[in-house]
Scaffold this active site. Structure first.
Site, PDB file in Angstrom:
ATOM      1  N   SER A  33      34.183  45.311  81.824  1.00  0.00           N
ATOM      2  CA  SER A  33      32.985  45.303  80.991  1.00  0.00           C
ATOM      3  C   SER A  33      33.009  44.103  80.056  1.00  0.00           C
ATOM      4  CB  SER A  33      32.912  46.589  80.172  1.00  0.00           C
ATOM      5  OG  SER A  33      31.885  46.492  79.201  1.00  0.00           O
ATOM      6  N   HIS A  64      30.664  43.968  84.842  1.00  0.00           N
ATOM      7  CA  HIS A  64      29.741  44.941  84.249  1.00  0.00           C
ATOM      8  C   HIS A  64      29.137  44.395  82.958  1.00  0.00           C
ATOM      9  CE1 HIS A  64      28.197  49.070  83.760  1.00  0.00           C
ATOM     10  NE2 HIS A  64      28.451  48.925  82.464  1.00  0.00           N
ATOM     11  N   ASP A  94      26.849  45.340  79.750  1.00  0.00           N
ATOM     12  CA  ASP A  94      26.259  46.398  78.938  1.00  0.00           C
ATOM     13  C   ASP A  94      25.138  45.790  78.095  1.00  0.00           C
ATOM     14  OD1 ASP A  94      28.032  48.823  79.373  1.00  0.00           O
ATOM     15  OD2 ASP A  94      29.529  47.333  78.818  1.00  0.00           O
ATOM     16  N   MET A 104      22.262  46.333  75.472  1.00  0.00           N
ATOM     17  CA  MET A 104      21.872  47.309  74.453  1.00  0.00           C
ATOM     18  C   MET A 104      20.829  46.708  73.516  1.00  0.00           C
ATOM     19  SD  MET A 104      25.668  48.743  73.477  1.00  0.00           S
ATOM     20  CE  MET A 104      26.881  49.067  74.755  1.00  0.00           C
ATOM     21  N   HIS A 147      23.868  47.218  83.397  1.00  0.00           N
ATOM     22  CA  HIS A 147      23.438  48.533  82.910  1.00  0.00           C
ATOM     23  C   HIS A 147      22.520  48.328  81.716  1.00  0.00           C
ATOM     24  CE1 HIS A 147      24.598  52.663  80.979  1.00  0.00           C
ATOM     25  NE2 HIS A 147      23.335  52.631  81.369  1.00  0.00           N
ATOM     26  N   MET A 169      20.825  49.710  78.780  1.00  0.00           N
ATOM     27  CA  MET A 169      20.786  50.806  77.808  1.00  0.00           C
ATOM     28  C   MET A 169      19.724  50.449  76.772  1.00  0.00           C
ATOM     29  SD  MET A 169      24.839  51.695  77.436  1.00  0.00           S
ATOM     30  CE  MET A 169      25.439  50.082  77.951  1.00  0.00           C
ATOM     31  N   MET A 210      28.562  58.425  82.278  1.00  0.00           N
ATOM     32  CA  MET A 210      29.089  57.936  81.003  1.00  0.00           C
ATOM     33  C   MET A 210      30.092  58.953  80.474  1.00  0.00           C
ATOM     34  SD  MET A 210      27.789  54.980  80.444  1.00  0.00           S
ATOM     35  CE  MET A 210      28.461  54.811  78.781  1.00  0.00           C
ATOM     36  N   ASP A 217      32.151  55.093  83.302  1.00  0.00           N
ATOM     37  CA  ASP A 217      32.287  54.116  82.218  1.00  0.00           C
ATOM     38  C   ASP A 217      32.553  54.846  80.901  1.00  0.00           C
ATOM     39  OD1 ASP A 217      32.135  52.034  80.417  1.00  0.00           O
ATOM     40  OD2 ASP A 217      30.033  51.542  80.822  1.00  0.00           O
TER      41      ASP A 217
END
Length: 217
Positions: free
Chosen positions: A7, A32, A34, A36, A65, A67, A136, A172
């Protein structure tokens, strides 16, 4: 063999290209991201510009991903930036099926993420539309959190639900050398790890340890 997806959230952002090269040479399979927005989760991270800047630097599979609230607004931007797979959080989508179809129409792989308290029943009518389910095992928003033990039962139930469907089961949150064997035994096929990789001096050894089939003693 289980796939390891470091990540980027735990990487040194002052030298991202070097960090990505390090994990790629160290045996990682995916990278990966993330993403946000400070609304859906209590943190702000990166946008498509970061994905785009690293795309020319790496041949890793780019696993993004989102979010974020209303992720459909940014699907095309991340596809154009170089995402190979886009995962959306089920809780952030008013019309989940529609969003999944939008991702598929962009020509990239499709994923759905479930937060710790979200039931597997959310997936019942979209299993034929996805390539990956992300469980998650921490509440999203920050790296370095401890693994939530109840996630193991959820992973096992999801493994049974998926059966022989060609769908990755990704986990994750709190993935370490101690929790990785349990998660793999439960049925995970892709492990996302941040601190357990980027927080270690020897990245090669860290990745190898996550790949091993048994807990080291």
């Amino acid at each position: 063999m289980v796939k390891i997806a470091p990540s980027l959230l735990s990487a040194d952002f002052s030298r991202l290209a070097e960090e990505v090269k390090k994990v790629e040479e160290g045996g990682a399979h995916w990278l990966h991201f993330d993403v946000m927005d400070g609304h859906f989760v209590p943190n702000i991270t990166i946008g498509p510009q970061v994905v785009s800047s690293l795309r020319s630097q790496s041949s890793l599979f780019f696993d993004v991903h989102l979010m974020i609230e209303k992720p459909e607004r940014y699907l095309e931007a991340f596809m154009r930036a170089g995402a190979d797979l886009i995962t959306v959080s089920a809780e952030a989508c008013t019309h989940l099926h529609r969003v999944l179809q939008m991702i598929r129409d962009l020509g990239v792989k499709v994923g759905v993420a479930l937060n710790p308290a979200t039931p597997l029943s959310v997936l019942e009518y979209v299993l034929t539309d996805i390539d990956l389910v992300l469980i998650m095992s921490v509440n999203p928003g920050f790296g370095g959190q401890k693994f939530i033990p109840s996630a193991l039962a959820k992973i096992r139930r999801l493994k049974e639900l998926l059966g022989d469907l060609p769908i990755h089961l990704q986990v994750d949150g709190g993935i370490t050398a101690e929790t990785a064997p349990q998660v793999k035994e439960a049925g995970a096929t892709v492990l996302v790890a941040g601190t357990a990789i980027f927080g270690e001096t020897d990245v090669v050894a860290a990745i190898k340890m996550l790949k091993t089939e048994k807990k080291l003693v």
